[in-house]
Design a protein around this motif. Structure first.
Motif, PDB file in Angstrom:
ATOM      1  N   VAL A  99       1.062  -0.750   0.618  1.00 56.86           N
ATOM      2  CA  VAL A  99      -0.184   0.026  -0.376  1.00 56.86           C
ATOM      3  C   VAL A  99       1.024   1.248  -0.168  1.00 56.86           C
ATOM      4  O   VAL A  99       2.233   1.101   0.643  1.00 56.86           O
ATOM      5  N   SER A 100       0.503   2.290  -0.476  1.00 53.87           N
ATOM      6  CA  SER A 100       1.004   3.757  -0.226  1.00 53.87           C
ATOM      7  C   SER A 100      -0.059   4.629   0.153  1.00 53.87           C
ATOM      8  O   SER A 100      -0.644   4.720  -0.099  1.00 53.87           O
ATOM      9  N   PRO A 101       0.537   6.338  -0.290  1.00 54.34           N
ATOM     10  CA  PRO A 101      -0.678   6.224   0.460  1.00 54.34           C
ATOM     11  C   PRO A 101      -0.613   7.802  -1.030  1.00 54.34           C
ATOM     12  O   PRO A 101       0.225   7.363  -1.981  1.00 54.34           O
ATOM     13  N   LYS A 102      -2.064   7.764  -1.278  1.00 55.91           N
ATOM     14  CA  LYS A 102      -2.629   7.982  -2.183  1.00 55.91           C
ATOM     15  C   LYS A 102      -1.133   9.285  -3.345  1.00 55.91           C
ATOM     16  O   LYS A 102      -0.897   8.894  -4.652  1.00 55.91           O
ATOM     17  N   GLN A 103      -0.489  10.285  -3.047  1.00 53.38           N
ATOM     18  CA  GLN A 103      -0.038  11.031  -3.694  1.00 53.38           C
ATOM     19  C   GLN A 103       2.124  10.510  -3.275  1.00 53.38           C
ATOM     20  O   GLN A 103       2.807  11.856  -3.379  1.00 53.38           O
ATOM     21  N   GLY A 104       1.913   9.128  -2.407  1.00 51.46           N
ATOM     22  CA  GLY A 104       3.213   8.948  -2.499  1.00 51.46           C
ATOM     23  C   GLY A 104       3.613   7.863  -2.569  1.00 51.46           C
ATOM     24  O   GLY A 104       3.777   7.219  -2.428  1.00 51.46           O
ATOM     25  N   ARG A 105       3.161   7.347  -3.661  1.00 51.90           N
ATOM     26  CA  ARG A 105       3.564   5.974  -4.459  1.00 51.90           C
ATOM     27  C   ARG A 105       5.472   5.315  -4.823  1.00 51.90           C
ATOM     28  O   ARG A 105       5.009   4.714  -4.914  1.00 51.90           O
ATOM     29  N   ASP A 106       6.361   6.608  -4.449  1.00 48.01           N
ATOM     30  CA  ASP A 106       7.808   5.981  -4.356  1.00 48.01           C
ATOM     31  C   ASP A 106       7.486   4.981  -3.905  1.00 48.01           C
ATOM     32  O   ASP A 106       9.337   4.410  -3.876  1.00 48.01           O
ATOM     33  N   VAL A 107       7.526   5.246  -2.627  1.00 48.44           N
ATOM     34  CA  VAL A 107       7.816   4.423  -1.488  1.00 48.44           C
ATOM     35  C   VAL A 107       6.276   3.567  -1.516  1.00 48.44           C
ATOM     36  O   VAL A 107       6.289   3.617  -0.565  1.00 48.44           O
ATOM     37  N   GLN A 108       6.093   1.989  -1.304  1.00 45.53           N
ATOM     38  CA  GLN A 108       5.335   1.719  -0.796  1.00 45.53           C
ATOM     39  C   GLN A 108       5.895   0.882   0.498  1.00 45.53           C
ATOM     40  O   GLN A 108       6.615   0.389   0.708  1.00 45.53           O
ATOM     41  N   LYS A 138       4.330  12.718   6.384  1.00 48.13           N
ATOM     42  CA  LYS A 138       4.328  14.490   5.861  1.00 48.13           C
ATOM     43  C   LYS A 138       2.768  14.573   6.265  1.00 48.13           C
ATOM     44  O   LYS A 138       1.855  13.797   5.497  1.00 48.13           O
ATOM     45  N   VAL A 139       2.124  15.509   6.254  1.00 51.53           N
ATOM     46  CA  VAL A 139       1.159  15.982   6.328  1.00 51.53           C
ATOM     47  C   VAL A 139       0.823  17.354   6.161  1.00 51.53           C
ATOM     48  O   VAL A 139       1.929  18.413   6.622  1.00 51.53           O
ATOM     49  N   ASP A 140       0.094  18.070   5.724  1.00 55.71           N
ATOM     50  CA  ASP A 140      -0.225  19.887   5.508  1.00 55.71           C
ATOM     51  C   ASP A 140      -0.767  20.283   6.500  1.00 55.71           C
ATOM     52  O   ASP A 140      -0.450  21.594   7.053  1.00 55.71           O
ATOM     53  N   ASP A 141      -1.402  19.131   7.604  1.00 56.10           N
ATOM     54  CA  ASP A 141      -2.009  20.254   8.851  1.00 56.10           C
ATOM     55  C   ASP A 141      -2.083  18.793   9.517  1.00 56.10           C
ATOM     56  O   ASP A 141      -2.953  17.683   9.237  1.00 56.10           O
ATOM     57  N   PHE A 163      10.792  22.656  14.859  1.00 58.44           N
ATOM     58  CA  PHE A 163      11.819  22.372  13.871  1.00 58.44           C
ATOM     59  C   PHE A 163      10.123  21.512  12.992  1.00 58.44           C
ATOM     60  O   PHE A 163       9.823  21.198  11.622  1.00 58.44           O
ATOM     61  N   ALA A 164       8.914  21.453  13.677  1.00 62.98           N
ATOM     62  CA  ALA A 164       8.370  20.756  12.644  1.00 62.98           C
ATOM     63  C   ALA A 164       6.902  20.563  13.722  1.00 62.98           C
ATOM     64  O   ALA A 164       7.059  20.303  15.201  1.00 62.98           O
ATOM     65  N   ILE A 165       5.404  20.002  14.007  1.00 62.04           N
ATOM     66  CA  ILE A 165       4.259  20.076  14.702  1.00 62.04           C
ATOM     67  C   ILE A 165       4.446  18.570  14.665  1.00 62.04           C
ATOM     68  O   ILE A 165       3.702  18.160  13.145  1.00 62.04           O
ATOM     69  N   GLU A 166       3.770  17.749  15.297  1.00 63.31           N
ATOM     70  CA  GLU A 166       4.023  16.860  15.009  1.00 63.31           C
ATOM     71  C   GLU A 166       2.845  15.772  15.673  1.00 63.31           C
ATOM     72  O   GLU A 166       2.534  16.160  16.975  1.00 63.31           O
ATOM     73  N   ALA A 167       2.187  14.203  15.266  1.00 62.85           N
ATOM     74  CA  ALA A 167       1.516  13.643  16.741  1.00 62.85           C
ATOM     75  C   ALA A 167       1.614  12.026  16.547  1.00 62.85           C
ATOM     76  O   ALA A 167       2.689  11.920  15.257  1.00 62.85           O
ATOM     77  N   MET A 168       1.143  11.023  16.976  1.00 67.70           N
ATOM     78  CA  MET A 168       1.496  10.013  17.174  1.00 67.70           C
ATOM     79  C   MET A 168       0.486   8.933  17.286  1.00 67.70           C
ATOM     80  O   MET A 168      -0.292   9.301  18.012  1.00 67.70           O
ATOM     81  N   ILE A 207       4.801   8.644  12.906  1.00 66.23           N
ATOM     82  CA  ILE A 207       3.998  10.310  13.298  1.00 66.23           C
ATOM     83  C   ILE A 207       3.496  10.765  12.265  1.00 66.23           C
ATOM     84  O   ILE A 207       3.628   9.912  10.928  1.00 66.23           O
ATOM     85  N   LEU A 208       2.911  11.654  12.652  1.00 67.42           N
ATOM     86  CA  LEU A 208       1.910  12.916  11.326  1.00 67.42           C
ATOM     87  C   LEU A 208       3.391  14.392  11.534  1.00 67.42           C
ATOM     88  O   LEU A 208       2.789  14.417  12.678  1.00 67.42           O
ATOM     89  N   MET A 209       3.912  14.528  10.573  1.00 63.60           N
ATOM     90  CA  MET A 209       4.657  15.581  10.936  1.00 63.60           C
ATOM     91  C   MET A 209       4.501  16.269   9.647  1.00 63.60           C
ATOM     92  O   MET A 209       4.119  15.904   9.075  1.00 63.60           O
ATOM     93  N   GLN A 210       4.547  17.716  10.038  1.00 57.34           N
ATOM     94  CA  GLN A 210       3.703  18.990   9.449  1.00 57.34           C
ATOM     95  C   GLN A 210       5.033  19.685  10.019  1.00 57.34           C
ATOM     96  O   GLN A 210       4.884  20.236  10.533  1.00 57.34           O
ATOM     97  N   PRO A 211       6.028  20.235   8.459  1.00 54.61           N
ATOM     98  CA  PRO A 211       7.102  20.993   8.458  1.00 54.61           C
ATOM     99  C   PRO A 211       6.501  22.159   8.781  1.00 54.61           C
ATOM    100  O   PRO A 211       5.138  22.896   7.945  1.00 54.61           O
ATOM    101  N   PRO A 212       7.474  23.142   9.302  1.00 55.49           N
ATOM    102  CA  PRO A 212       6.346  24.674   9.606  1.00 55.49           C
ATOM    103  C   PRO A 212       6.476  25.320   8.105  1.00 55.49           C
ATOM    104  O   PRO A 212       7.418  24.718   7.387  1.00 55.49           O
ATOM    105  N   ALA A 213       5.486  26.760   8.263  1.00 48.13           N
ATOM    106  CA  ALA A 213       5.293  27.193   7.345  1.00 48.13           C
ATOM    107  C   ALA A 213       6.742  27.288   6.124  1.00 48.13           C
ATOM    108  O   ALA A 213       7.747  27.400   6.379  1.00 48.13           O
TER     109      ALA A 213
END
Length: 136
Positions: free
Chosen positions: A45-54, A85-88, A112-117, A127-133
């Protein structure tokens, strides 16, 4: 020379329940699903916008792990420290929680990022990682 990471593996108890979780709860897409000569299943499986890594959803079996099969079965739910990586981050956590995904820690700003787990259906933490703006 090594070019890039193409596949990462997460150990699962059941192919179909894992596929259901990763596609219906996390919103990933099934990339590959075929029978290997050993009789095992090659399921990715892979994220819809990230098929380069499965992500390979692998159920430990004798054909792949031989005498280590029982040990590998015992490792289910004890792996991964991957970051997605997530946008929000907050919005993503809220959506995953609505889908029944267990949030282990809410979004926190680390500078360095907003993170949740969160955890998958077996307890593997991610980990969900939202890079800084301004940073991708």
């Amino acid at each position: 020379m090594i070019e890039r990471i193409s596949h990462v593996t997460v150990l699962v108890r059941d192919y179909d329940e894992a596929l259901d979780f990763y596609t219906n709860k996390l919103g990933f897409e099934k990339a590959e699903d075929s029978k290997m000569p050993s009789g095992d299943r090659w399921l990715t499986v892979s994220p819809k916008q990230g098929r380069d890594v499965q992500i390979v959803l692998q159920k430990p079996g004798k054909a792949t792990f031989g005498d280590l099969t029982e040990e590998m079965l015992g490792r289910i739910g004890q792996g991964t420290a991957w970051a997605f990586k997530v946008d929000d981050c907050k919005k993503t956590c809220d959506e995953l929680a609505k889908r029944g995904v267990k949030i282990l820690s809410p979004p926190q700003d680390f500078g360095f990022a907003i993170e949740a787990m969160f955890a998958d259906l077996y307890g593997n933490p991610y980990i969900l990682m939202q890079p800084p703006a301004g940073r991708k």
